[in-house]
Design an enzyme around this catalytic site. Structure first.
Site, PDB file in Angstrom:
ATOM      1  N   ASP A   1      -6.751   7.276  -6.391  1.00 43.86           N
ATOM      2  CA  ASP A   1      -5.500   6.760  -6.945  1.00 43.86           C
ATOM      3  C   ASP A   1      -5.821   6.022  -8.243  1.00 43.86           C
ATOM      4  OD1 ASP A   1      -2.587   5.625  -5.521  1.00 43.86           O
ATOM      5  OD2 ASP A   1      -3.376   4.667  -7.322  1.00 43.86           O
TER       6      ASP A   1
ATOM      7  N   ASP B   1      -0.729  10.537 -10.733  1.00 43.50           N
ATOM      8  CA  ASP B   1      -1.860   9.610 -10.742  1.00 43.50           C
ATOM      9  C   ASP B   1      -2.651   9.577  -9.439  1.00 43.50           C
ATOM     10  OD1 ASP B   1      -0.004   8.422  -9.148  1.00 43.50           O
ATOM     11  OD2 ASP B   1      -0.070   6.461 -10.097  1.00 43.50           O
ATOM     12  N   GLU B   2      -2.539  10.597  -8.624  1.00 44.28           N
ATOM     13  CA  GLU B   2      -3.316  10.581  -7.378  1.00 44.28           C
ATOM     14  C   GLU B   2      -3.595  11.988  -6.884  1.00 44.28           C
ATOM     15  OE1 GLU B   2      -1.155   9.304  -3.860  1.00 44.28           O
ATOM     16  OE2 GLU B   2       0.717   9.457  -4.958  1.00 44.28           O
TER      17      GLU B   2
END
Length: 396
Positions: A9, A103-104
């Site tokens: 993350d 974003d992960e």
DNA sequence: TCTGGGGTCCTAGGACCC
DNA sequence: TCTGGGGTCCTAGGACCC
């Protein structure tokens, strides 16, 4: 032996991206979001979080908490460029990467880790390498299932590294407040608290006892939660991007309005956006849904399904406006939106018919239901005949 | 000055048929 | 003539996540 599933993350991604572009921002309270009447904080830096600012907070409130807050409007092209770099970095370790959002990602490191002596040191190095090469900071969760890996990456931020083996579940997860549990949102959490479930540990205990209050509150999700919390969740990485199911666009008015001209103008912009995105992504949809949010935040949906998928601006706009006029005319609204659903790739389509209007779409809808029905009967009929033939042949 | 916009999935009821 | 239960699709609303 279980798999080694990793969740990575990016910490405060958009805010970090701004710091990378402008190092003078580093350590300062930065928030990403629109600084207008109804703007909210999309992401903020850790320095901003110290003031109590968090994502989802109205921007004016964030400014109250921190008058020196630096507000950036958000440069999504730039962010998505950085995001691609991040995924490319992870894919150098393994092709088994599932992109979960900008974003992960999840990744299957089972084979990778077999060649490694010191596993914690390996992941620590990976984290540092990402930072050296891209300046991005990340938290890593390592576990045997996706749920546990996700909880792991969330456990320590920023630059955290958390291993959650099955035997670690009680020590790490049980003490956490129930709101920390992935999948439990702000509606379910208070309901769980009202029956005495305040921590993940409470939840685990009540799952073990097949608690009826819990089953009532969670519905179908109960079994999933029970598996997750006992370390039996999914460990399957889906590397292929899944087919998108819908394309939508919505927008909040500067002031609540019942002015049809203003609303119509908004629908025109939304239809244009939806149409151009659908064309760009080579998709056509056969359901159009409009969403309307009233001044008091009550949300309504209306949708229409029709036979011939479209991504045409005029058709999308026409249906959206008809749905609006038919159901919401004279209502004072805060937001309107259009979503194109039941997407298909037009290259897969056998027939395309250009004739199109609202009444026809509604008629098509009835016709299609009938066709579905006939189709089913036909299938059933042929099955029956097949079995009759089978019986006869047996008799012979 | 209260509260964005992109999505996905689930549920429940009605229509319809066997 | 009355009735139950199974199944599918559409629609509207809700919950959740990032």
């Amino acid at each position: 032996m279980g798999k080694v599933i990793v969740h990575i993350d990016l910490n405060a991604f958009f805010a970090r991206a701004e710091e990378i572009r402008d190092p003078s921002l580093e350590g300062k309270p930065v928030a990403i979001g629109h600084d207008g009447r109804s703007g909210i904080v999309s992401t903020c830096s850790y320095a901003a979080r110290k003031f109590g600012i968090h994502s989802g907070m109205p921007m004016f409130k964030a400014k109250e908490l921190c008058p020196n807050l630096i507000i950036k409007p958000g440069d999504y092209r730039y962010y998505s460029g950085l995001s691609r770099l991040f995924f490319k970095f992870v894919k150098r370790y393994t092709p088994l990467v599932e992109i979960a959002s900008v974003d992960e990602c999840f990744a299957d490191f089972t084979e990778v880790v077999k060649k490694v002596d010191d596993v914690p040191a390996f992941f620590r190095k990976m984290q540092n390498d990402l930072f050296t090469k891209t300046q991005l900071k990340c938290s890593i969760g390592v576990a045997t299932t996706k749920f546990l890996a996700k909880m792991g990456s969330d456990y320590q931020k920023p630059m955290g590294l958390t291993f959650i083996r099955k035997r670690d579940i009680p020590a790490i997860l049980y003490p956490l407040e129930i709101e920390k549990m992935y999948g439990i949102g702000k509606k379910t959490a208070p309901r769980l608290r009202s029956v005495g479930i305040n921590t993940i540990g409470d939840l685990a205990l009540r799952c073990d006892n097949n608690d009826s209050d819990l089953i009532n509150i969670m519905g179908k999700f109960y079994q999933v939660i029970k598996d997750w919390i006992n370390g039996r969740g999914s460990d399957v990485i889906v590397s292929e991007p899944e087919e998108q199911k819908s394309i939508g666009n919505s927008s909040t008015f500067y002031h609540d309005t019942n002015d049809f001209n203003e609303i119509k103008h908004m629908f025109e912009q939304l239809a244009e956006e939806v149409s151009s995105r659908a064309i760009k992504e080579n998709k056509m949809g056969s359901t159009i849904q409009i969403v309307v949010k009233e001044a008091d935040f009550v949300v309504h949906n209306k949708s229409l399904t029709f036979d011939n998928p479209t991504n045409d601006y005029k058709q999308i706009l026409g249906i959206a406006l008809k749905l609006y006029e038919k159901n919401f005319l004279s209502m004072t609204v805060r937001l309107v939106g259009i979503t194109l659903q039941k997407l298909i790739d037009p290259r897969d389509m056998a027939i395309q018919i250009s004739l199109f209007d609202f009444e026809k779409a509604e008629e098509d809808n009835r016709t299609r239901l009938l066709i579905n029905e006939l189709n089913r009967r036909l299938k059933k009929d042929s099955l029956m005949r097949a079995s009759e033939v089978g019986t006869k042949e047996k008799k012979k």
